[in-house]
Design a protein around this motif. Structure first.
Motif, PDB file in Angstrom:
ATOM      1  N   CYS A  46      -4.171  -8.644   2.514  1.00  0.00           N
ATOM      2  CA  CYS A  46      -5.582 -10.121   2.717  1.00  0.00           C
ATOM      3  C   CYS A  46      -5.839 -10.500   4.262  1.00  0.00           C
ATOM      4  O   CYS A  46      -7.408 -11.011   4.585  1.00  0.00           O
ATOM      5  CB  CYS A  46      -4.588 -11.620   2.552  1.00  0.00           C
ATOM      6  SG  CYS A  46      -3.808 -11.872   3.553  1.00  0.00           S
ATOM      7  N   ALA A  47      -5.380  -9.861   5.561  1.00  0.00           N
ATOM      8  CA  ALA A  47      -6.277  -9.973   6.551  1.00  0.00           C
ATOM      9  C   ALA A  47      -6.646 -11.544   7.358  1.00  0.00           C
ATOM     10  O   ALA A  47      -6.778 -11.572   7.931  1.00  0.00           O
ATOM     11  CB  ALA A  47      -7.533  -9.244   6.971  1.00  0.00           C
ATOM     12  N   THR A  48      -5.454 -12.076   6.357  1.00  0.00           N
ATOM     13  CA  THR A  48      -5.498 -14.037   6.938  1.00  0.00           C
ATOM     14  C   THR A  48      -4.270 -14.218   7.834  1.00  0.00           C
ATOM     15  O   THR A  48      -4.659 -15.374   8.793  1.00  0.00           O
ATOM     16  CB  THR A  48      -5.434 -14.690   6.135  1.00  0.00           C
ATOM     17  OG1 THR A  48      -4.415 -14.218   5.146  1.00  0.00           O
ATOM     18  CG2 THR A  48      -6.476 -14.259   5.326  1.00  0.00           C
ATOM     19  N   CYS A  49      -3.666 -12.926   9.093  1.00  0.00           N
ATOM     20  CA  CYS A  49      -3.274 -13.636   9.479  1.00  0.00           C
ATOM     21  C   CYS A  49      -3.419 -12.529  10.801  1.00  0.00           C
ATOM     22  O   CYS A  49      -2.919 -12.246  12.058  1.00  0.00           O
ATOM     23  CB  CYS A  49      -2.042 -12.060   9.349  1.00  0.00           C
ATOM     24  SG  CYS A  49      -1.839 -10.491   8.870  1.00  0.00           S
ATOM     25  N   HIS A  50      -4.565 -13.061  11.161  1.00  0.00           N
ATOM     26  CA  HIS A  50      -5.506 -11.389  11.985  1.00  0.00           C
ATOM     27  C   HIS A  50      -5.328 -12.616  14.096  1.00  0.00           C
ATOM     28  O   HIS A  50      -5.951 -13.222  13.824  1.00  0.00           O
ATOM     29  CB  HIS A  50      -7.547 -12.120  11.866  1.00  0.00           C
ATOM     30  CG  HIS A  50      -8.025 -11.394  12.993  1.00  0.00           C
ATOM     31  ND1 HIS A  50      -9.769 -11.716  12.716  1.00  0.00           N
ATOM     32  CD2 HIS A  50      -8.146 -10.286  14.137  1.00  0.00           C
ATOM     33  CE1 HIS A  50      -9.810 -10.614  13.910  1.00  0.00           C
ATOM     34  NE2 HIS A  50      -9.237  -9.878  14.431  1.00  0.00           N
ATOM     35  N   VAL A  51      -4.955 -11.679  14.447  1.00  0.00           N
ATOM     36  CA  VAL A  51      -4.278 -12.017  15.716  1.00  0.00           C
ATOM     37  C   VAL A  51      -5.414 -11.407  16.619  1.00  0.00           C
ATOM     38  O   VAL A  51      -6.155 -10.087  16.809  1.00  0.00           O
ATOM     39  CB  VAL A  51      -3.107 -12.406  16.260  1.00  0.00           C
ATOM     40  CG1 VAL A  51      -2.757 -13.216  15.828  1.00  0.00           C
ATOM     41  CG2 VAL A  51      -2.189 -11.521  16.033  1.00  0.00           C
ATOM     42  N   LYS A  52      -5.510 -11.783  18.034  1.00  0.00           N
ATOM     43  CA  LYS A  52      -6.211 -10.723  19.047  1.00  0.00           C
ATOM     44  C   LYS A  52      -4.836 -10.612  20.464  1.00  0.00           C
ATOM     45  O   LYS A  52      -4.421 -11.620  21.067  1.00  0.00           O
ATOM     46  CB  LYS A  52      -7.403 -10.881  19.723  1.00  0.00           C
ATOM     47  CG  LYS A  52      -8.411 -11.077  18.488  1.00  0.00           C
ATOM     48  CD  LYS A  52      -9.910 -11.429  19.083  1.00  0.00           C
ATOM     49  CE  LYS A  52     -10.667 -11.216  18.040  1.00  0.00           C
ATOM     50  NZ  LYS A  52     -12.331 -11.741  18.184  1.00  0.00           N
ATOM     51  N   VAL A  53      -4.193 -10.029  20.168  1.00  0.00           N
ATOM     52  CA  VAL A  53      -3.190  -9.509  20.996  1.00  0.00           C
ATOM     53  C   VAL A  53      -4.239  -9.718  22.647  1.00  0.00           C
ATOM     54  O   VAL A  53      -5.013  -9.269  22.845  1.00  0.00           O
ATOM     55  CB  VAL A  53      -2.609  -8.110  21.209  1.00  0.00           C
ATOM     56  CG1 VAL A  53      -1.115  -7.709  22.235  1.00  0.00           C
ATOM     57  CG2 VAL A  53      -1.743  -8.382  20.087  1.00  0.00           C
ATOM     58  N   ALA A  54      -3.074 -10.524  23.305  1.00  0.00           N
ATOM     59  CA  ALA A  54      -3.999 -10.619  24.897  1.00  0.00           C
ATOM     60  C   ALA A  54      -3.993  -8.810  25.898  1.00  0.00           C
ATOM     61  O   ALA A  54      -2.986  -8.268  25.482  1.00  0.00           O
ATOM     62  CB  ALA A  54      -3.035 -11.569  25.570  1.00  0.00           C
ATOM     63  N   GLU A  55      -4.923  -8.962  26.443  1.00  0.00           N
ATOM     64  CA  GLU A  55      -4.834  -7.851  27.212  1.00  0.00           C
ATOM     65  C   GLU A  55      -3.934  -7.487  27.579  1.00  0.00           C
ATOM     66  O   GLU A  55      -3.478  -6.298  28.366  1.00  0.00           O
ATOM     67  CB  GLU A  55      -5.965  -7.916  28.011  1.00  0.00           C
ATOM     68  CG  GLU A  55      -7.698  -7.598  27.421  1.00  0.00           C
ATOM     69  CD  GLU A  55      -8.310  -6.226  27.522  1.00  0.00           C
ATOM     70  OE1 GLU A  55      -7.284  -5.387  27.644  1.00  0.00           O
ATOM     71  OE2 GLU A  55      -8.956  -6.406  26.544  1.00  0.00           O
ATOM     72  N   THR A  56      -3.018  -8.460  28.580  1.00  0.00           N
ATOM     73  CA  THR A  56      -1.776  -7.783  29.414  1.00  0.00           C
ATOM     74  C   THR A  56      -0.642  -7.520  28.093  1.00  0.00           C
ATOM     75  O   THR A  56       0.228  -6.354  28.823  1.00  0.00           O
ATOM     76  CB  THR A  56      -0.455  -8.757  30.275  1.00  0.00           C
ATOM     77  OG1 THR A  56      -0.855 -10.130  29.396  1.00  0.00           O
ATOM     78  CG2 THR A  56      -2.084  -8.892  30.995  1.00  0.00           C
ATOM     79  N   TRP A  57      -0.985  -7.833  26.652  1.00  0.00           N
ATOM     80  CA  TRP A  57       0.194  -6.776  25.944  1.00  0.00           C
ATOM     81  C   TRP A  57      -0.523  -5.663  25.681  1.00  0.00           C
ATOM     82  O   TRP A  57       0.236  -5.557  24.527  1.00  0.00           O
ATOM     83  CB  TRP A  57       0.654  -8.354  24.568  1.00  0.00           C
ATOM     84  CG  TRP A  57       1.454  -9.230  25.767  1.00  0.00           C
ATOM     85  CD1 TRP A  57       1.107 -10.382  26.619  1.00  0.00           C
ATOM     86  CD2 TRP A  57       2.557  -9.256  25.923  1.00  0.00           C
ATOM     87  NE1 TRP A  57       2.503 -10.994  26.714  1.00  0.00           N
ATOM     88  CE2 TRP A  57       3.498  -9.975  26.918  1.00  0.00           C
ATOM     89  CE3 TRP A  57       3.786  -8.086  25.314  1.00  0.00           C
ATOM     90  CZ2 TRP A  57       4.899 -10.037  26.828  1.00  0.00           C
ATOM     91  CZ3 TRP A  57       5.301  -7.302  25.886  1.00  0.00           C
ATOM     92  CH2 TRP A  57       5.489  -8.952  27.205  1.00  0.00           C
ATOM     93  N   ALA A  58      -2.285  -5.512  25.251  1.00  0.00           N
ATOM     94  CA  ALA A  58      -1.999  -4.650  24.035  1.00  0.00           C
ATOM     95  C   ALA A  58      -1.412  -3.355  24.725  1.00  0.00           C
ATOM     96  O   ALA A  58      -1.263  -2.445  22.594  1.00  0.00           O
ATOM     97  CB  ALA A  58      -3.788  -4.709  24.429  1.00  0.00           C
ATOM     98  N   LYS A  59      -1.406  -2.813  25.405  1.00  0.00           N
ATOM     99  CA  LYS A  59      -0.850  -1.589  25.961  1.00  0.00           C
ATOM    100  C   LYS A  59       0.186  -1.414  24.639  1.00  0.00           C
ATOM    101  O   LYS A  59       0.721  -0.162  24.122  1.00  0.00           O
ATOM    102  CB  LYS A  59      -0.869  -0.969  26.845  1.00  0.00           C
ATOM    103  CG  LYS A  59      -0.944   0.692  27.150  1.00  0.00           C
ATOM    104  CD  LYS A  59      -0.838   0.730  28.668  1.00  0.00           C
ATOM    105  CE  LYS A  59      -0.904   2.669  28.241  1.00  0.00           C
ATOM    106  NZ  LYS A  59      -0.895   3.042  30.208  1.00  0.00           N
ATOM    107  N   ARG A  60       1.620  -2.175  25.098  1.00  0.00           N
ATOM    108  CA  ARG A  60       2.999  -2.376  24.906  1.00  0.00           C
ATOM    109  C   ARG A  60       2.875  -2.441  23.282  1.00  0.00           C
ATOM    110  O   ARG A  60       3.237  -1.821  22.457  1.00  0.00           O
ATOM    111  CB  ARG A  60       3.421  -3.914  25.575  1.00  0.00           C
ATOM    112  CG  ARG A  60       4.492  -3.047  25.990  1.00  0.00           C
ATOM    113  CD  ARG A  60       4.966  -3.577  27.237  1.00  0.00           C
ATOM    114  NE  ARG A  60       6.350  -4.599  27.153  1.00  0.00           N
ATOM    115  CZ  ARG A  60       6.845  -5.807  27.623  1.00  0.00           C
ATOM    116  NH1 ARG A  60       6.453  -5.716  29.201  1.00  0.00           N
ATOM    117  NH2 ARG A  60       8.179  -5.859  27.322  1.00  0.00           N
ATOM    118  N   ILE A  61       1.695  -3.670  22.387  1.00  0.00           N
ATOM    119  CA  ILE A  61       1.829  -3.346  21.303  1.00  0.00           C
ATOM    120  C   ILE A  61       1.522  -2.155  20.581  1.00  0.00           C
ATOM    121  O   ILE A  61       1.918  -2.420  19.471  1.00  0.00           O
ATOM    122  CB  ILE A  61       1.101  -4.966  21.149  1.00  0.00           C
ATOM    123  CG1 ILE A  61       1.849  -6.078  21.429  1.00  0.00           C
ATOM    124  CG2 ILE A  61       1.627  -5.292  19.698  1.00  0.00           C
ATOM    125  CD1 ILE A  61       3.001  -6.314  21.103  1.00  0.00           C
ATOM    126  N   GLY A  62       0.217  -2.261  21.085  1.00  0.00           N
ATOM    127  CA  GLY A  62      -0.384  -0.012  20.073  1.00  0.00           C
ATOM    128  C   GLY A  62      -1.253  -0.861  19.432  1.00  0.00           C
ATOM    129  O   GLY A  62      -1.489  -2.298  19.493  1.00  0.00           O
TER     130      GLY A  62
END
Ligand code: FES
Length: 105
Positions: A46-62
């Motif tokens: 559905c893609a209704t759970c779209h989030v944008k990960v904060a830059e500082t976390w992006a690498k860790r989240i992948g």
């Protein structure tokens, strides 16, 4: 319990304690965070759970996997370089303090 902060359009922040193993989408839906619907219940259709990960976390989240990446092309609001589906991010002790933007910000 690990915490996740949702940054809403307009800048309001909501920090919520999550259960280990719970998805970011489930945390948001169970605490009525506006803008995250989770219509398919985490089935990645559905893609209704779209989030944008904060830059500082992006690498860790992948990065998203192939199917998730395809779904992100269908999000209502334009995706960004750190976009993920909230249902595909699992809360663990290691990501305590995670911050994500709710689209529209
Ligand atoms: Fe439907 Fe995440 S809840 S794709």
């Amino acid at each position: 319990m690990p915490k996740v902060t949702f940054i809403l359009p307009g800048g309001e922040e909501r920090t919520i304690e999550a259960q280990v193993g719970q998805s970011v989408m489930r945390v948001a839906v169970s605490h009525m965070v506006p803008g995250i619907i989770g219509e398919c219940g985490g089935g990645m259709v559905c893609a209704t759970c779209h989030v944008k990960v904060a830059e500082t976390w992006a690498k860790r989240i992948g990065s998203p996997g192939r199917l998730e990446d395809e779904m992100l092309d269908l999000t209502e609001l334009e995706r960004g370089p750190t976009s993920r589906l909230g249902c595909q991010i699992t809360m663990t002790a290691e990501i305590d303090g995670l911050a994500v933007y709710v689209p529209g910000t």
